[in-house]
Write a protein that holds these residues in place. Structure first.
Motif, short mmCIF file in Angstrom:
data_model
loop_
_atom_site.label_atom_id
_atom_site.label_comp_id
_atom_site.label_asym_id
_atom_site.label_seq_id
_atom_site.Cartn_x
_atom_site.Cartn_y
_atom_site.Cartn_z
N MET A 205 -5.44 -1.48 10.14
CA MET A 205 -4.45 -1.86 9.15
C MET A 205 -4.33 -0.83 8.04
O MET A 205 -3.43 -0.88 7.24
N THR B 196 -7.46 -6.31 4.25
CA THR B 196 -6.69 -7.34 4.93
C THR B 196 -6.52 -8.55 4.03
O THR B 196 -7.46 -8.98 3.37
N HIS C 24 5.90 -15.85 7.32
CA HIS C 24 6.39 -14.61 7.92
C HIS C 24 6.38 -13.43 6.95
O HIS C 24 6.60 -12.29 7.36
N LYS C 25 6.10 -13.70 5.68
CA LYS C 25 6.06 -12.64 4.67
C LYS C 25 4.66 -12.07 4.49
O LYS C 25 4.46 -11.18 3.66
N ARG C 26 3.67 -12.57 5.24
CA ARG C 26 2.29 -12.15 5.01
C ARG C 26 2.11 -10.63 5.13
O ARG C 26 1.51 -9.99 4.27
N GLN C 27 2.61 -10.05 6.22
CA GLN C 27 2.42 -8.61 6.42
C GLN C 27 3.14 -7.81 5.35
O GLN C 27 2.65 -6.78 4.89
N GLN D 51 1.03 -8.04 2.20
CA GLN D 51 -0.17 -7.22 2.34
C GLN D 51 0.17 -5.74 2.18
O GLN D 51 -0.48 -5.01 1.41
N GLY D 52 1.20 -5.30 2.90
CA GLY D 52 1.56 -3.88 2.86
C GLY D 52 1.95 -3.41 1.47
O GLY D 52 1.56 -2.31 1.05
#
Length: 293
Positions: free
Chosen positions: A16, A20, A44-47, A50-51
């Protein structure tokens, strides 16, 4: 159980490229952002979260998301603006959705100036001004109207507010890459922008006259508002797309409280007040007028 699942949620996974975002931290951030900013983050907004927040962790020299959440718990306001800026997308441009500014120039400003030039004040609020293109566009149209109608002495101001410190810093500087002027006519470029020289040849600075018309301040739309109004018009474009229905309803009601009868509210092209508030009539493309009592 997979190897990834057995690892500590907060420790970085090499694939990643950074820390995380674990379940507990994501749930905290979802609740925090909704409470403080009215932004609803789906699973659905988790990534995306995180990014974008990994950069904040690096900037703050924090080891993991747990440390970031602890920072928010200790002092919610310290990092709120940066957090909101990171998870939202500030897409803006000069003369974006130009029909709104055509309505101002051709109909609304001439009427308001005629009504107020013998004693009165004209106020427009750019709520969610991002990096400043919207309020400076308003300032161009306003300055031209004041000159055309011989009303330069009129008490006319534009309030520009946003939650993001980075966006507000750009707005206050009023310096933009030349390519950002794509929606500005050649005539307006010459009149309202100063071209840089040397290392700044590819940049422009807004004319001091526009700065005189615009006041730029930090504001969280969900918190208390220091201004009392009334405003002749409020621009809140491409802001409420992040909010859920109850938050939109509360915000539109608060806007109605700061607009007089006949005052105008401008929304973004993908936004609507349908079924959310009965204080306004739709009179044009995402243009709403407050009804008479």
């Amino acid at each position: 159980m997979s190897m990834a699942a057995t690892m500590d949620n907060n420790v970085g996974v090499a694939a990643m490229g950074g820390p995380t975002l674990g379940n507990a931290e994501f749930e905290f951030l979802r609740a925090f952002v909704y409470e403080q900013c009215g932004i609803s983050l789906g699973e659905h907004k988790r990534q995306l979260v995180q990014g974008r927040l990994v950069r904040r962790l690096r900037a703050l020299k924090l080891r993991d998301f747990q440390a970031y959440c602890d920072l928010l718990r200790r002092d919610p306001q310290q990092e709120l603006g940066e957090l909101a800026s990171a998870i939202s997308t500030n897409v803006t441009a000069f003369f974006r959705e130009s029909h709104h500014f055509d309505l101002l120039a051709d109909e609304l400003l001439p009427r308001w100036i005629n009504e107020k030039k013998n004693g009165g004040r004209l106020r427009i609020w750019s709520a969610g001004c991002a990096t400043g293109e919207e309020p400076y566009t308003l300032a161009m149209v306003l300055a031209e109207a004041l000159e055309k109608h011989n009303a330069n002495g009129l008490d006319a101001k534009i309030l520009a507010t946003d939650l993001s410190p980075q966006a507000l810093e750009t707005a206050r500087k009023g310096v933009y890459a030349l390519e950002r002027l794509e929606g500005v006519s050649v005539e307006r470029r010459r009149r309202w922008f100063l071209r840089g020289e040397g290392d700044y040849a590819d940049y422009v600075c807004v004319n001091p006259r526009l700065r005189e018309l615009v006041s730029i301040l930090p504001l969280n739309l969900l918190h208390d508002w220091p201004m009392q109004g009334p405003f002749d018009a409020i621009f809140c474009r491409n802001v409420v797309i992040y909010f859920d229905k109850p938050t939109k309803q509360r915000l539109f009601q608060r806007y109605a409280g700061l607009l007089p009868e006949g005052g105008y509210l401008f929304l973004g092209h993908s936004e609507s007040m349908y079924g959310l508030n009965d204080s306004f009539d739709l009179i044009g493309r995402t243009v709403y007028r407050k009804r008479s009592a």
